[in-house]
Design an enzyme around this catalytic site. Sequence first.
Site, PDB file in Angstrom:
ATOM      1  NE  ARG A  36       4.119 -13.742  79.223  1.00  0.00           N
ATOM      2  CZ  ARG A  36       5.334 -13.951  78.836  1.00  0.00           C
ATOM      3  NH1 ARG A  36       6.204 -14.245  79.916  1.00  0.00           N
ATOM      4  NH2 ARG A  36       5.396 -14.097  77.589  1.00  0.00           N
ATOM      5  CD  GLU A  68       6.984 -10.430  71.945  1.00  0.00           C
ATOM      6  OE1 GLU A  68       7.903 -11.031  72.713  1.00  0.00           O
ATOM      7  OE2 GLU A  68       6.654 -11.119  70.693  1.00  0.00           O
ATOM      8  CG  ASP A  69       6.556  -9.566  76.280  1.00  0.00           C
ATOM      9  OD1 ASP A  69       6.762 -10.827  75.997  1.00  0.00           O
ATOM     10  OD2 ASP A  69       7.643  -9.104  76.433  1.00  0.00           O
ATOM     11  CG  ASN A 110      14.987 -14.959  77.645  1.00  0.00           C
ATOM     12  OD1 ASN A 110      16.179 -15.277  77.783  1.00  0.00           O
ATOM     13  ND2 ASN A 110      14.261 -15.280  76.629  1.00  0.00           N
ATOM     14  CE1 TYR A 120      13.154  -8.612  72.115  1.00  0.00           C
ATOM     15  CE2 TYR A 120      13.657 -10.969  72.263  1.00  0.00           C
ATOM     16  CZ  TYR A 120      12.619  -9.806  72.249  1.00  0.00           C
ATOM     17  OH  TYR A 120      11.570 -10.355  72.604  1.00  0.00           O
ATOM     18  CG  ASP A 144       7.681 -14.479  69.100  1.00  0.00           C
ATOM     19  OD1 ASP A 144       8.120 -14.897  68.096  1.00  0.00           O
ATOM     20  OD2 ASP A 144       8.645 -13.742  69.850  1.00  0.00           O
ATOM     21  CG  ASP A 145       5.171 -13.830  74.217  1.00  0.00           C
ATOM     22  OD1 ASP A 145       6.476 -13.658  74.460  1.00  0.00           O
ATOM     23  OD2 ASP A 145       4.495 -12.750  74.363  1.00  0.00           O
TER      24      ASP A 145
END
Length: 588
Positions: A175, A265-266, A428, A122, A288-289
């Site tokens: 993203r 996610e993203d 990140n 990850y 989750d973001d």
Amino acid sequence: MRVPAAVLVCSRYLPSFPILFSTDAPPRFLRTKVAVGAVLRFLPWQGMAFTLEERQQLNIHGLLPPCFLGQDAQVYTILKNFERLTCDLDRYMLLMSLQDRNEKLFYKVLASDIERFMPIVYTPTVGLACQQYGLAFRRPRGLFISIHDRGHIATMLKSWPESVIKAIVVTDGERILGLGDLGCYGMGIPVGKLALYTACGGVKPHECLPVMLDVGTDNEALLKDPLYIGLRHKRIRGQAYDDLLDEFMEAVTSRYGMNCLIQFEDFANANAFRLLHKYRNKYCTFNDDIQGTASVAVAGLLAALRITKNKLSDHTVLFQGAGEAALGIANLIVMAMEKEGIPKDAATKRIWMVDSKGLIVKGRASLTPEKQRFAHEHGEMKNLEDIVKDIKPSVLIGVAAIGGAFTTQILQDMAALNKRPIIFALSNPTSKAECTAEQCYKYTEGRGIFASGSPFDPVTLPSGQTLYPGQGNNSYVFPGVALGVISCGLRHIDEDVFLTTAEVIAQQVTDENLQEGRLYPPLVTIQDVSLKIAVRVAEEAYRNNTASTYPQPKDLEAFIRSQVYSTDYNSFVADSYTWPEEAMKVKL
């Protein structure tokens, strides 16, 4: 004996479809001896760990060297090969290849040293892998659904070989981490997330499904890339996009049940909040973001309070960034402050945000409803150094993916303003971090309380003390939340789940951890942390009547432990027994 034609057909295509072997048992067509022998070279199972009896019964004796290696020896072999490689991308590909051919060994390896392997499978290495996904792509490990598949998603789900799916991670690749629009290359994120579902939370891998919703990409470099594996056109937006998402959600719950967990996610900011608000009370879903990042950040703040010796509501928080991560953290901080006893309005006023246009203040044009909530009466300012001096925050959180945003001056000012400044550089991958751990400790004279999104090496201060920077990785959150949600059949995932999760994580941080600079439990304990989160999530679900798995287990922890995936090999020895001699006599 001739090999059946069906077996030859299957063996021809096996290398392209490793997911056929993701379950604990071999496929149905491998239950005959001749079939097993015919396709041995394609099997992602136990290799030289097969016992002599298993080899004989499966008719593969002689097709393996006359040596028996236990799983621990196989782990050692993988570790030696891992150590020979010097490039993290090569190490990533080594581990992904292992996941394809021997899933149990893959998770055994990860569990053997999760702190070592998590940065490979990850963040930060997965970001590089996504950028190079055209080169790294070997075998499909998820479902690719394109905008052109509208009207047929239910049929596509039926092509997935597993009929029981408990958790899905879905992205549209717009993203990816702090790297922007990677289109179809973003599939590495759902694959990596679900690997951690299993490695950190014990969710069964064959009950997980990574999904890429390919609606195109606005990344010109990818559109011109001859190795790009996705649709080569600009992103489709508007009603067509919404129709695709609606159909996907309906098809998933129709096939896998209303309790199937769907993690977003993203997704880009414009869609992330909108889709969360649209689906959160209709499906079992979370982003989750927004929510996972919020939970892990608040967990770090709650742990930091044991160092500053005060309450969260005593602090002033300044965010560098006002996207989905920042807003998610801010909203959960408000909830945590409310729990301490202060009104929501008072809590909101303790939080300030800076976006690409500067300090978010009332009267500024074009503020989204989410940003408007944290707009306060103040003159407009654009320079972050000036804003820090004016607002005088005690907590500085970076989530804008602007590498080096926390300058030497800002860090020194935070140290001058606060006895123990709290500085979270959460962006990140590592190249996007607002500052390094070493910079934080150096320019705050070792008084900074630091956490980051990507891992940093320990830092030794001039005094000789060594500090171990806390990594606010979402992997502390989503595996445990997922295990709890799946175990109790939670119907909807509200914000209380993530505040509870933050509290559980913070409680696992020992005084010794804090003295070492850690704001999170050591990653080596993450499976135990995930179990504790799952138990708390399930307890509250049953207390609030939002669970759907009944009857409620008498021992909830024992029940959840029984659901956890085992990395130990199965036995393939056939069940063999005899009847009484009289019953077995052949009648003439």
